[in-house]
Design an enzyme around this catalytic site. Sequence first.
Site, mmCIF file in Angstrom:
data_model
loop_
_atom_site.group_PDB
_atom_site.id
_atom_site.type_symbol
_atom_site.label_atom_id
_atom_site.label_comp_id
_atom_site.label_asym_id
_atom_site.label_seq_id
_atom_site.Cartn_x
_atom_site.Cartn_y
_atom_site.Cartn_z
ATOM 1 N N TYR A 86 49.233 77.113 4.164
ATOM 2 C CA TYR A 86 50.430 76.333 3.827
ATOM 3 C C TYR A 86 50.486 75.000 4.592
ATOM 4 O O TYR A 86 50.586 73.937 3.994
ATOM 5 C CB TYR A 86 51.672 77.078 4.313
ATOM 6 C CG TYR A 86 52.360 78.097 3.487
ATOM 7 C CD1 TYR A 86 53.379 77.739 2.606
ATOM 8 C CD2 TYR A 86 52.105 79.448 3.657
ATOM 9 C CE1 TYR A 86 54.111 78.698 1.935
ATOM 10 C CE2 TYR A 86 52.831 80.418 2.988
ATOM 11 C CZ TYR A 86 53.848 80.038 2.121
ATOM 12 O OH TYR A 86 54.567 80.983 1.464
ATOM 13 N N GLU A 124 59.740 76.316 -19.438
ATOM 14 C CA GLU A 124 59.764 77.036 -20.727
ATOM 15 C C GLU A 124 58.403 77.652 -21.046
ATOM 16 O O GLU A 124 58.313 78.609 -21.821
ATOM 17 C CB GLU A 124 60.230 76.128 -21.870
ATOM 18 C CG GLU A 124 59.229 75.059 -22.262
ATOM 19 C CD GLU A 124 59.677 74.221 -23.455
ATOM 20 O OE1 GLU A 124 60.194 74.780 -24.433
ATOM 21 O OE2 GLU A 124 59.508 72.985 -23.409
HETATM 22 P P1 NAP Z 1 48.350 80.567 8.570
HETATM 23 O O1 NAP Z 1 48.902 80.955 7.257
HETATM 24 O O2 NAP Z 1 48.192 81.584 9.623
HETATM 25 O O3 NAP Z 1 46.936 79.849 8.291
HETATM 26 C C1 NAP Z 1 46.096 79.436 9.311
HETATM 27 C C2 NAP Z 1 44.925 78.664 8.700
HETATM 28 O O4 NAP Z 1 44.105 78.161 9.738
HETATM 29 C C3 NAP Z 1 44.028 79.522 7.827
HETATM 30 O O5 NAP Z 1 43.525 78.731 6.779
HETATM 31 C C4 NAP Z 1 42.918 79.934 8.800
HETATM 32 O O6 NAP Z 1 41.699 80.228 8.156
HETATM 33 C C5 NAP Z 1 42.768 78.657 9.599
HETATM 34 N N1 NAP Z 1 42.239 78.862 10.951
HETATM 35 C C6 NAP Z 1 42.699 79.719 11.897
HETATM 36 N N2 NAP Z 1 41.987 79.571 13.032
HETATM 37 C C7 NAP Z 1 41.069 78.604 12.793
HETATM 38 C C8 NAP Z 1 40.050 78.002 13.584
HETATM 39 N N3 NAP Z 1 39.849 78.368 14.839
HETATM 40 N N4 NAP Z 1 39.279 77.041 13.016
HETATM 41 C C9 NAP Z 1 39.483 76.667 11.743
HETATM 42 N N5 NAP Z 1 40.437 77.186 10.937
HETATM 43 C C10 NAP Z 1 41.222 78.150 11.473
HETATM 44 O O7 NAP Z 1 49.222 79.437 9.253
HETATM 45 P P2 NAP Z 1 50.097 78.226 8.775
HETATM 46 O O8 NAP Z 1 49.496 77.444 7.679
HETATM 47 O O9 NAP Z 1 50.412 77.552 10.069
HETATM 48 O O10 NAP Z 1 51.435 78.887 8.230
HETATM 49 C C11 NAP Z 1 52.223 79.751 9.036
HETATM 50 C C12 NAP Z 1 53.380 80.291 8.232
HETATM 51 O O11 NAP Z 1 54.376 79.283 8.090
HETATM 52 C C13 NAP Z 1 52.998 80.707 6.816
HETATM 53 O O12 NAP Z 1 52.648 82.058 6.770
HETATM 54 C C14 NAP Z 1 54.246 80.441 6.029
HETATM 55 O O13 NAP Z 1 54.993 81.624 5.868
HETATM 56 C C15 NAP Z 1 55.041 79.457 6.856
HETATM 57 N N6 NAP Z 1 55.091 78.177 6.103
HETATM 58 C C16 NAP Z 1 55.738 78.159 4.907
HETATM 59 C C17 NAP Z 1 55.731 77.015 4.149
HETATM 60 C C18 NAP Z 1 56.440 77.003 2.824
HETATM 61 O O14 NAP Z 1 57.240 77.880 2.568
HETATM 62 N N7 NAP Z 1 56.176 76.029 1.961
HETATM 63 C C19 NAP Z 1 55.081 75.890 4.597
HETATM 64 C C20 NAP Z 1 54.415 75.928 5.815
HETATM 65 C C21 NAP Z 1 54.427 77.099 6.565
HETATM 66 P P3 NAP Z 1 41.278 81.741 7.743
HETATM 67 O O15 NAP Z 1 41.912 81.996 6.412
HETATM 68 O O16 NAP Z 1 39.805 81.662 7.709
HETATM 69 O O17 NAP Z 1 41.807 82.652 8.817
#
Ligand code: NAP
Length: 508
Positions: free
Chosen positions: A214, A488
């Site tokens: 996200y 729609e």
């Molecule tokens: P996340 O969903 O935990 O994603 C972390 C990302 O970083 C993943 O793509 C992961 O890859 C990658 N990653 C982790 N460690 C890494 C590393 N050492 N090197 C390279 N890539 C790495 O975290 P987030 O995007 O911060 O979001 C957190 C939460 O905030 C979400 O679950 C969501 O609920 C909320 N949020 C919601 C919205 C919305 O409602 N629109 C928007 C923003 C945030 P892998 O898949 O390989 O682990």
Amino acid sequence: MAVLHRWKRIQCLHVFTRNLTGKCDYDLLVIGGGSGGLACSKEAAQLGQKVAVLDYVEPTAKGTKWGLGGTCVNVGCIPKKLMHQAALLGAAVKDAPKYGWQIPGTVCHDWTTMAEAVQNHVKSLNWGHRVQLQDKNVKYLNLKGSLVDEHTVRGVSKAGKETILTAKNIIIATGGRPKYPANIPGAVEHGITSDDIFWLKKSPGKTLVVGASYVALECAGFLTGIGLDTTVMVRSIALRGFDRQMAGLVTDYMEAYGTRFVWNSVPKRVDKLSSGALQVMWTDTETGCEHKDTYDSVLWAVGRAPETKTLGLDKLGIQLNKATWKIVVGADESTSVPNIFAFGDISEGRPELTPTAIKAGKLLARRLAGQSTELMNYDNVATTVFTPLEYGCVGLSEEEAERRHGGDGIEVYHAFYKPLEFTVAERDASQCYVKVICERGGDQKILGLHFTGLNAGEVMQGFSLGLQCGATYSQLLQTVGIHPTCAEEVVKIHITKRSGLDPTVTGC
Ligand code: NAP
Ligand code: FAD
């Protein structure tokens, strides 16, 4: 040592006072004044409880700090959606000449103007929250809270002054903060996170965004949209946990509209060159080859860590998940200590979304005030990823539906459609898509609904009501569309994946 003795004396005196009188300072103490904590404390106060909320923001490694309201207001949903809007306006400006607008000269974007306007709005929300707490008779304390015992919280001010507070019930709603990756030289010194990006006074310039969920995709989307050279570095897949096909459409659209993607790669180090540019070295995990490029900014969007470390939870034996460091909670948001509760981003297994934190907080306040027994329903929570082509969904992904019901147990209806707005503008609509996943037998109950296109959040909100009510495919078909809209297309959907027919919508 002297501090420790003084602290122990305060602690003893206070516990003694509470035990002697049998009365606490508050009915409810909430640690964390974010989306959940504020909603919970206001609801409890409205129900006649004596409530205090502690909120404290530790500045980031770059020194960024902000006011009352938590992640969503200051460094999350609100500034993100406004900057997303700035990017959408950029796309609209590009469409405008096709609609007859005569735009003299080159149109360019000014970061400082956008950032100041967004920051001023956020500051007005900080102020609004303070006023609301005052109006609702909630005591707001700008203190960093930690637990002393099951009824006592120690608050420490920025200047280091201690305050001891007691309460019948304590709620932990301290949310999370962005993580930095471990073992990457230069990551903290030279990188920023989502806690900094919205508060930058100057444009981040050419930016490398590391991560692919996200936060990463939304930030990369608006940075590209306002005209910045933006690259996303993905170590595995994009949007883990989401429907695979939909995630592919989101990143395909982003690539088509200018975001660069470096797939299967992990950064190795970040160095600051004498020019001031940041040189990033990374490894392609498929080939093992190393690469480097220079950027003005590196944004780490590699996930978030819960704010549990300094709360003193171990002293009270509050159970944590040792893998995530989140608090283990029951269906009623209870922790392993009877009068201490936790909800929102800090709690294990819950969606990290503002509306779930708010709703869970309000319901908890009502239960603690003895006004209700209703539990939070975490099923079928709709969400939207605010990427340049927005993606909204509710219910199961196709993969999860197949895992639970088997490939023969589900029917997938789908359609590629062209938003009317794209026609005159001659925009490519290859990634505008709707997918409805249903049970195959019986009434064909809808299991999941996925939509990429304009205003996906607005489209999805109403359909999420349908899923809450157990809507079926035939009920979807009985629903009359609103013309001409993108939504729609959901109620007109009729081609199954199984049929192999072309799902491209033609005509009205
Ligand atoms: P996340 O969903 O935990 O994603 C972390 C990302 O970083 C993943 O793509 C992961 O890859 C990658 N990653 C982790 N460690 C890494 C590393 N050492 N090197 C390279 N890539 C790495 O975290 P987030 O995007 O911060 O979001 C957190 C939460 O905030 C979400 O679950 C969501 O609920 C909320 N949020 C919601 C919205 C919305 O409602 N629109 C928007 C923003 C945030 P892998 O898949 O390989 O682990
Ligand atoms: P928070 O809002 O994080 O609040 C916790 C508060 O507690 C903070 O103010 C913190 O400083 C304070 N605190 C921490 N420790 C202490 C302590 N010891 N003492 C006192 N105070 C303390 N969700 C959506 O639904 N839609 C979106 O579009 C969306 N976009 C997002 C974009 C980004 C970039 C990010 C990072 C998140 C986004 N989210 C979005 C997620 C959403 O912001 C969170 O799920 C939500 O804010 C969680 O609320 P909370 O009350 O659990 O915690």
